[in-house]
Design an enzyme around this catalytic site. Structure first.
Site, PDB file in Angstrom:
ATOM      1  N   PRO A  12       0.822  -1.223   0.000  1.00 35.04           N
ATOM      2  CA  PRO A  12       0.000   0.000   0.000  1.00 35.04           C
ATOM      3  C   PRO A  12       0.854   1.270   0.000  1.00 35.04           C
ATOM      4  CG  PRO A  12      -0.729  -1.520   1.730  1.00 35.04           C
ATOM      5  CD  PRO A  12       0.545  -2.071   1.172  1.00 35.04           C
ATOM      6  N   ARG A  49       0.006  -7.564 -21.165  1.00 41.71           N
ATOM      7  CA  ARG A  49      -0.752  -7.147 -22.358  1.00 41.71           C
ATOM      8  C   ARG A  49       0.085  -6.277 -23.281  1.00 41.71           C
ATOM      9  NH1 ARG A  49      -4.357  -4.038 -22.694  1.00 41.71           N
ATOM     10  NH2 ARG A  49      -5.967  -5.067 -23.880  1.00 41.71           N
ATOM     11  N   ASP A  70      -8.219   6.977 -32.504  1.00 37.60           N
ATOM     12  CA  ASP A  70      -7.900   8.289 -33.045  1.00 37.60           C
ATOM     13  C   ASP A  70      -7.259   9.103 -31.935  1.00 37.60           C
ATOM     14  OD1 ASP A  70     -11.165   9.675 -32.556  1.00 37.60           O
ATOM     15  OD2 ASP A  70     -10.512   7.622 -32.233  1.00 37.60           O
TER      16      ASP A  70
END
Ligand code: 9D3
Length: 250
Positions: free
Chosen positions: A94, A159, A174
């Site tokens: 944290p 990813r 865009d």
């Protein structure tokens, strides 16, 4: 990319990292995820990895020895396996800097990550120093430990490894929508429970649709995430929409 995870709950991995885009990336060998049980690096017969805090107080602290031994064992294994560049060590806590897409990109540029999952009240501070660990939090809410945070970090980073996300998923954006929330989306039917899809989307007027989407993306961002507006790279059209939206009071 190679990712090693150190945890006292190895059984929770791969979990969601085993399905979908990342699951396929692992099958294809683009992402190599290995999980290490911290208790294997404990030196006592109870496999203890925590201890009471110096200075007193509630809760337990993760002891330094098992953590450092685990990371050193991983480093040795990877060096033997032909990895030359030193791995980035990420500690979930944290107290860390919040995970952002920018941080995910930086981490994705490294060939090897070691993600250490914090547990208990925290980790002995010397672990951070000795391992030169980057402390990362995923946001301002309380979790029970770092495992879910580690999964979030791994998913966000993996990813970005070239080839992991296919063309179909990497929707060409865009420049307008960069850094903003997405516009609303609709699919069939044209009327659902009395609610019609906005007419412009059925019109076939591509330029009108593009403008509507740009405007709606800005509208929701202004309403829900005004902090993003300040950071977003807005073109002249977007700035004009923004002035309009602000003057109309939403
Ligand atoms: C800052 C809260 N601490 C005050 C005494 C207690 C505490 C709460 C939660 C100590 C450890 C934890 C466990 N959380 C994580 O390990 C954690 C976490 C999180 O709780 N939120 C967001 N990101 C992360 S990354 C690791």
């Amino acid at each position: 990319m190679r990712i090693d995870v150190v945890t006292i709950f190895p059984g929770v991995f791969p979990g969601p990292l085993g399905v979908g885009t990342l699951g396929r990336a692992r099958e294809r060998g683009l992402v190599d995820l290995a999980v290490w049980d911290l208790r294997e690096f404990s030196s006592d017969r109870h496999r203890t990895v925590d201890d009471i805090p110096y200075g007193g107080g509630a809760g337990m602290v993760m002891a330094p020895e098992p953590l450092v031994r685990a990371v050193e064992a991983i480093r040795a294994a990877r060096t033997a396996g032909g990895h030359s560049e030193s791995p980035a060590v990420v500690l979930t806590t944290p107290q860390g800097e919040r995970l952002t897409q920018a941080r995910a990109r930086t981490l994705a540029a490294r060939p090897h990550l070691i993600v250490v999952c914090g547990r208990y009240e925290g980790v002995d501070e010397r672990v951070v120093e000795v391992l030169e660990a980057e402390e990362v939090s995923i946001g301002d809410y309380v979790l029970s430990g770092g495992e879910l945070a580690a999964m979030v970090i791994i998913e966000a980073v993996a990813r970005l490894v070239p080839g992991v996300v296919g063309d179909a998923e990497s929707v060409a954006r865009d420049s307008f929508s960069e850094g903003l929330l997405d516009h609303p989306s609709y699919t069939r039917p044209a009327v659902f429970r009395g609610r019609a899809v906005p007419e412009v989307l059925l019109s076939g007027h591509h330029e009108a649709i593009r403008r509507w989407r740009a405007r709606e993306a800005l509208r929701r961002t202004l309403l829900r995430r005004p902090d993003l507006i300040d950071e977003a790279a807005l073109d002249a059209e977007a700035r004009a929409f923004l002035t309009e939206l602000r003057n109309r009071d939403g």
